[in-house]
Scaffold this motif. Structure first.
Motif, PDB file in Angstrom:
ATOM      1  N   ARG A  24     -21.526 -14.217  -4.240  1.00  0.00           N
ATOM      2  CA  ARG A  24     -20.624 -14.917  -5.172  1.00  0.00           C
ATOM      3  C   ARG A  24     -19.492 -15.615  -4.423  1.00  0.00           C
ATOM      4  O   ARG A  24     -18.898 -16.561  -4.939  1.00  0.00           O
ATOM      5  CB  ARG A  24     -20.069 -13.952  -6.223  1.00  0.00           C
ATOM      6  CG  ARG A  24     -21.099 -13.529  -7.259  1.00  0.00           C
ATOM      7  CD  ARG A  24     -20.484 -12.780  -8.441  1.00  0.00           C
ATOM      8  NE  ARG A  24     -19.801 -11.553  -8.088  1.00  0.00           N
ATOM      9  CZ  ARG A  24     -20.373 -10.346  -8.027  1.00  0.00           C
ATOM     10  NH1 ARG A  24     -21.668 -10.198  -8.287  1.00  0.00           N
ATOM     11  NH2 ARG A  24     -19.657  -9.281  -7.711  1.00  0.00           N
ATOM     12  N   LEU A  25     -19.194 -15.154  -3.206  1.00  0.00           N
ATOM     13  CA  LEU A  25     -18.202 -15.832  -2.369  1.00  0.00           C
ATOM     14  C   LEU A  25     -18.808 -17.035  -1.640  1.00  0.00           C
ATOM     15  O   LEU A  25     -18.106 -17.741  -0.925  1.00  0.00           O
ATOM     16  CB  LEU A  25     -17.623 -14.864  -1.331  1.00  0.00           C
ATOM     17  CG  LEU A  25     -16.778 -13.719  -1.864  1.00  0.00           C
ATOM     18  CD1 LEU A  25     -16.266 -12.865  -0.713  1.00  0.00           C
ATOM     19  CD2 LEU A  25     -15.613 -14.232  -2.695  1.00  0.00           C
ATOM     20  N   GLY A  26     -20.104 -17.231  -1.783  1.00  0.00           N
ATOM     21  CA  GLY A  26     -20.772 -18.360  -1.155  1.00  0.00           C
ATOM     22  C   GLY A  26     -21.507 -18.029   0.134  1.00  0.00           C
ATOM     23  O   GLY A  26     -22.047 -18.910   0.792  1.00  0.00           O
ATOM     24  N   GLU A  81      -5.755 -23.038   0.891  1.00  0.00           N
ATOM     25  CA  GLU A  81      -7.055 -22.406   1.082  1.00  0.00           C
ATOM     26  C   GLU A  81      -6.957 -20.891   0.932  1.00  0.00           C
ATOM     27  O   GLU A  81      -7.882 -20.258   0.411  1.00  0.00           O
ATOM     28  CB  GLU A  81      -7.643 -22.794   2.443  1.00  0.00           C
ATOM     29  CG  GLU A  81      -9.107 -22.476   2.554  1.00  0.00           C
ATOM     30  CD  GLU A  81      -9.759 -22.992   3.834  1.00  0.00           C
ATOM     31  OE1 GLU A  81     -10.922 -22.625   4.076  1.00  0.00           O
ATOM     32  OE2 GLU A  81      -9.112 -23.750   4.600  1.00  0.00           O
ATOM     33  N   ASP A  84      -7.045 -20.352  -2.757  1.00  0.00           N
ATOM     34  CA  ASP A  84      -8.392 -20.603  -3.282  1.00  0.00           C
ATOM     35  C   ASP A  84      -9.347 -19.453  -2.973  1.00  0.00           C
ATOM     36  O   ASP A  84     -10.097 -19.009  -3.846  1.00  0.00           O
ATOM     37  CB  ASP A  84      -8.963 -21.899  -2.705  1.00  0.00           C
ATOM     38  CG  ASP A  84      -8.249 -23.149  -3.202  1.00  0.00           C
ATOM     39  OD1 ASP A  84      -7.483 -23.060  -4.194  1.00  0.00           O
ATOM     40  OD2 ASP A  84      -8.436 -24.214  -2.575  1.00  0.00           O
ATOM     41  N   VAL A  85      -9.335 -18.957  -1.741  1.00  0.00           N
ATOM     42  CA  VAL A  85     -10.263 -17.900  -1.344  1.00  0.00           C
ATOM     43  C   VAL A  85      -9.934 -16.592  -2.061  1.00  0.00           C
ATOM     44  O   VAL A  85     -10.835 -15.906  -2.559  1.00  0.00           O
ATOM     45  CB  VAL A  85     -10.284 -17.701   0.187  1.00  0.00           C
ATOM     46  CG1 VAL A  85     -11.096 -16.469   0.571  1.00  0.00           C
ATOM     47  CG2 VAL A  85     -10.853 -18.947   0.879  1.00  0.00           C
ATOM     48  N   ALA A  87      -8.439 -16.255  -4.955  1.00  0.00           N
ATOM     49  CA  ALA A  87      -8.821 -16.429  -6.365  1.00  0.00           C
ATOM     50  C   ALA A  87     -10.335 -16.336  -6.535  1.00  0.00           C
ATOM     51  O   ALA A  87     -10.834 -15.716  -7.487  1.00  0.00           O
ATOM     52  CB  ALA A  87      -8.301 -17.768  -6.889  1.00  0.00           C
ATOM     53  N   MET A  88     -11.090 -16.936  -5.617  1.00  0.00           N
ATOM     54  CA  MET A  88     -12.546 -16.872  -5.673  1.00  0.00           C
ATOM     55  C   MET A  88     -13.021 -15.429  -5.545  1.00  0.00           C
ATOM     56  O   MET A  88     -13.913 -14.983  -6.275  1.00  0.00           O
ATOM     57  CB  MET A  88     -13.172 -17.717  -4.565  1.00  0.00           C
ATOM     58  CG  MET A  88     -14.702 -17.640  -4.500  1.00  0.00           C
ATOM     59  SD  MET A  88     -15.384 -18.423  -3.017  1.00  0.00           S
ATOM     60  CE  MET A  88     -14.819 -20.091  -3.221  1.00  0.00           C
ATOM     61  N   ALA A  89     -12.417 -14.684  -4.620  1.00  0.00           N
ATOM     62  CA  ALA A  89     -12.790 -13.287  -4.428  1.00  0.00           C
ATOM     63  C   ALA A  89     -12.510 -12.478  -5.692  1.00  0.00           C
ATOM     64  O   ALA A  89     -13.330 -11.652  -6.097  1.00  0.00           O
ATOM     65  CB  ALA A  89     -12.037 -12.703  -3.234  1.00  0.00           C
ATOM     66  N   ARG A  91     -12.435 -13.556  -8.780  1.00  0.00           N
ATOM     67  CA  ARG A  91     -13.460 -13.928  -9.773  1.00  0.00           C
ATOM     68  C   ARG A  91     -14.797 -13.275  -9.455  1.00  0.00           C
ATOM     69  O   ARG A  91     -15.584 -12.975 -10.350  1.00  0.00           O
ATOM     70  CB  ARG A  91     -13.611 -15.450  -9.829  1.00  0.00           C
ATOM     71  CG  ARG A  91     -12.472 -16.166 -10.510  1.00  0.00           C
ATOM     72  CD  ARG A  91     -12.795 -17.629 -10.799  1.00  0.00           C
ATOM     73  NE  ARG A  91     -13.193 -18.383  -9.610  1.00  0.00           N
ATOM     74  CZ  ARG A  91     -12.343 -19.002  -8.790  1.00  0.00           C
ATOM     75  NH1 ARG A  91     -11.040 -18.950  -8.995  1.00  0.00           N
ATOM     76  NH2 ARG A  91     -12.804 -19.671  -7.746  1.00  0.00           N
ATOM     77  N   ALA A  92     -15.055 -13.048  -8.159  1.00  0.00           N
ATOM     78  CA  ALA A  92     -16.325 -12.446  -7.735  1.00  0.00           C
ATOM     79  C   ALA A  92     -16.337 -10.926  -7.907  1.00  0.00           C
ATOM     80  O   ALA A  92     -17.368 -10.299  -7.718  1.00  0.00           O
ATOM     81  CB  ALA A  92     -16.601 -12.798  -6.272  1.00  0.00           C
TER      82      ALA A  92
END
Length: 144
Positions: A24-26, A81, A84-85, A87-89, A91-92
């Motif tokens: 999910r983190l890519g 960044e 962003d990272v 926040a992405m984590a 959400r994951a």
């Protein structure tokens, strides 16, 4: 012994759940015999069952979830960044343990724990600029 790290292996409670989190983190990994391998720059980042890793290391496993005394770091190129990272984590499925903020060393960083409690610092540190390939070089620090 050469000064090099070849693999970082995290002992995880559920390999599928941990792999799904990192995907999910890519990240893209491949699984072989209940072990997931991710190419991470010049090293391999590995997810393996916590019980199997402890046994392989000859160590008795204790309860999961407490601070292990280890933090992984992912340096990025800007404060935005970092935001962003982190926040992405979140959400994951990560838990943000230290929201992004200015640091004592003149940078900007935040910390989250993954689904197994492994701490990750996401940092922008102008003293450790990143090369085009994402690698860092430890600077020469003044003596003293």
């Amino acid at each position: 012994m050469e000064q090099r790290v070849s693999l970082i292996t995290l002992g995880v409670v559920d390999v599928r759940r941990a792999r799904a989190f990192y995907e999910r983190l890519g990240w893209q990994g491949q699984e072989v015999e209940e072990t997931v391998f991710f190419q991470a720059g010049g090293i391999a980042f590995v997810l393996w069952g916590r019980d199997k890793l402890a046994r392989d290391c000859g160590i008795m496993d204790g309860p999961a979830g407490g601070f292990s005394g280890v933090a992984l770091a992912h340096n990025v190129r800007s404060e935005a960044e970092v935001d962003d990272v982190v926040a992405m984590a979140e959400r994951a499925g990560a838990t943000v343990t230290r929201p992004p903020a200015k640091t004592f060393y003149g940078g900007y960083a935040g910390v989250f724990t993954d689904v197994d409690g492994h701490a990750w610092e996401i940092a922008y540190n102008p003293g450790f600029p990143l090369a085009a390939d994402g690698s860092i070089t430890v600077p020469d620090f003044p003596a003293g």
